[in-house]
Write an enzyme that holds these catalytic residues in place. Structure first.
Site, PDB file in Angstrom:
ATOM      1  CG  HIS A 136      -1.981   1.016   1.520  1.00  0.00           C
ATOM      2  ND1 HIS A 136      -1.627   2.181   1.919  1.00  0.00           N
ATOM      3  CD2 HIS A 136      -3.355   0.868   1.304  1.00  0.00           C
ATOM      4  CE1 HIS A 136      -2.902   2.909   1.775  1.00  0.00           C
ATOM      5  NE2 HIS A 136      -3.740   2.002   1.508  1.00  0.00           N
ATOM      6  CG  ASP A 213       0.542  -2.309   6.230  1.00  0.00           C
ATOM      7  OD1 ASP A 213      -0.467  -2.607   6.982  1.00  0.00           O
ATOM      8  OD2 ASP A 213       0.426  -1.578   5.396  1.00  0.00           O
ATOM      9  CD  GLN A 216      -7.049  -4.826   3.606  1.00  0.00           C
ATOM     10  OE1 GLN A 216      -7.838  -5.560   3.971  1.00  0.00           O
ATOM     11  NE2 GLN A 216      -7.021  -3.632   3.328  1.00  0.00           N
ATOM     12  CE  LYS A 239      -8.112  -0.196   5.704  1.00  0.00           C
ATOM     13  NZ  LYS A 239      -6.581  -0.244   4.735  1.00  0.00           N
ATOM     14  CB  CYS A 377      -3.867   3.383  -1.512  1.00  0.00           C
ATOM     15  SG  CYS A 377      -5.201   4.692  -0.894  1.00  0.00           S
TER      16      CYS A 377
END
Ligand code: PLP
Length: 419
Positions: A136, A213, A216, A239, A377
């Protein structure tokens, strides 16, 4: 740590989805174009259950004051609730200590914190930072800015046509100049689940710290930062069924102790004179100014809620749903699916024949189906596949097989319009 292998599935009985849906008032309250809402844009932001909304309201009606300073009842309540939220997040990630949990405003902020706090201190001219082609923008741009400032170099691990990171190439990128690795756990554009266990192992074998990261990932699979042994792990509240304005940075205490603060101000200091400032202990050293108190408390509630349902059960349902939706969408004439890695999580990215993704998204909305369209993104991923963007359906545990059917029915209607 990886999600189970994708296999064509049938409806699962792992979750009582209908009962869980009742926890989310917005799913029943909103009818785009008079149709039932099929909310398939969870990769951009998920919805909040009533319990989390209630926690926000309780805080604002019974507990609100500034934290860490006051001696009065409300300030004590707010401080206790805020620190309890930190404790809940520690439990959620299985971090060793509360001191290793820093509240930020989102995952972007968490990555910038590390790029500044770690990068400024430990990365210099000619040094190298490894990321992957799946990142991202939030995990590209802060490192580029750092490289520009320091004269360091960004090295990018390539992916294959399925959207899988090439692990041989990853390993080959390490040199004595490699000082940091930052990789996504799950690709937001393609759904690929990276083999982060292996990536951590390789990085540590070269003596290089690694950040993951998890924006997700944490909502789709159990994450245990101690088992993973990563140095940093970050995610974003909105999220994970929490509010916007709150994110989390996990960092090993030894690194957080050695890192420079990102922002200066109140609450991050022990003492200030015009000659010298002594920084506060971790994690407060990284939380300058009044933090998003309400949002942190609500995120703590969201983490408890998700833990209560169980991430194994969530993963099982979402994997079955993803396999079902993938099979049905792939069967439509002229559809191209982007992201066909063996390990995927809850993301279905595709191109409907020659119809522009933006048109597909707009027409899906007419049928009540909410998806994201565009580059998500992650422009380098789109460049890799030579497309401007995709249509992305991204699932949460509250999504149903009927909603996947609604997506497919609507896509059929759109194909007829363009036939
Ligand atoms: C959404 C997302 C981000 C950015 O999240 P913010 O909440 O906007 O900071 C970063 N990385 C990945 C993989 C994402 O999916």
């Amino acid at each position: 740590m990886n999600a189970p292998v994708l296999s064509p599935g049938k409806p699962t009985a792992s979750l009582d989805v209908e009962r869980l849906r009742a926890d989310f008032p917005i799913l029943a309250n909103v009818h785009p174009h008079g149709k039932p809402l099929a909310y398939l844009d969870n990769g951009a932001s998920s919805q909040m259950p009533q319990r989390v909304i209630d926690r926000l309201v309780r805080y604002q009606t019974h507990e609100h004051a500034n934290i860490h300073r006051g001696v009065h009842t409300l300030s004590e309540r707010a401080t206790a609730a805020y620190e309890e939220a930190r404790h809940r997040v520690q439990g959620f990630l299985n971090a060793l200590s509360d001191r290793e949990i820093v509240f930020t405003s989102n995952v972007t902020d968490a990555i910038n914190l590390v790029a500044h706090g770690f990068g400024r201190a430990f990365i210099g001219e000619g040094d190298e930072i490894i990321i992957t082609h799946l990142e991202h923008h939030a995990n590209i741009v802060p490192w580029q800015m750092l490289c520009e400032e320091k004269g360091a170099k960004l090295r990018v691990v390539p992916i294959d046509d399925t959207g899988t990171v090439l692990m041989d190439e990853y390993e080959k990128l390490f040199t004595p100049r490699t000082k940091f690795v930052s990789v996504t756990h799950v690709s937001n554009a393609l759904g690929t689940v990276n083999p982060v266990d292996e990536m951590v192992r390789i990085s540590h074998a070269h003596g290089v710290p690694i950040m993951i990261d998890g924006a997700q990932a944490v909502q789709h699979m159990p994450v245990d930062v101690q088992a993973l042994d990563c140095d940093f792990y970050a995610f974003t509240g909105h999220k994970l069924y929490g509010p916007t304005g709150i994110g989390v940075l996990y960092g090993k205490a030894e690194w957080l102790e050695r890192m420079k603060p990102f922002r200066g101000g109140g609450d991050m200091i022990l003492s200030v004179t015009f000659e010298k400032t002594t920084y506060n202990v971790i994690p407060f050293k990284f939380e300058a100014g009044t933090p998003p108190i309400a949002q942190a408390i609500a995120l703590g509630e969201a983490a408890e809620y998700v833990r209560g349902i169980g991430l194994e059960a969530i993963a099982a349902h979402e994997q079955a749903l993803l396999a079902y939706a993938t099979e049905r969408v792939a069967a439509l004439p002229g559809v191209r699916i982007y992201g066909t890695a063996r390990h995927k999580a809850a993301v279905l990215s595709f191109y409907l024949g020659e119809v522009h993704p933006h048109d597909v998204g707009t027409l899906l909305n007419e049928d009540g189906v909410a998806v994201r369209t565009g580059h998500h993104c992650a422009q380098p991923v789109m460049q890799r596949f030579r497309i401007p963007g995709t249509v992305r359906a991204s699932f949460a545990f509250y999504n149903t097989f009927e909603e996947a059917d609604a997506l497919v029915d609507s896509l059929r209607r759109i194909q007829k319009l363009f036939a």
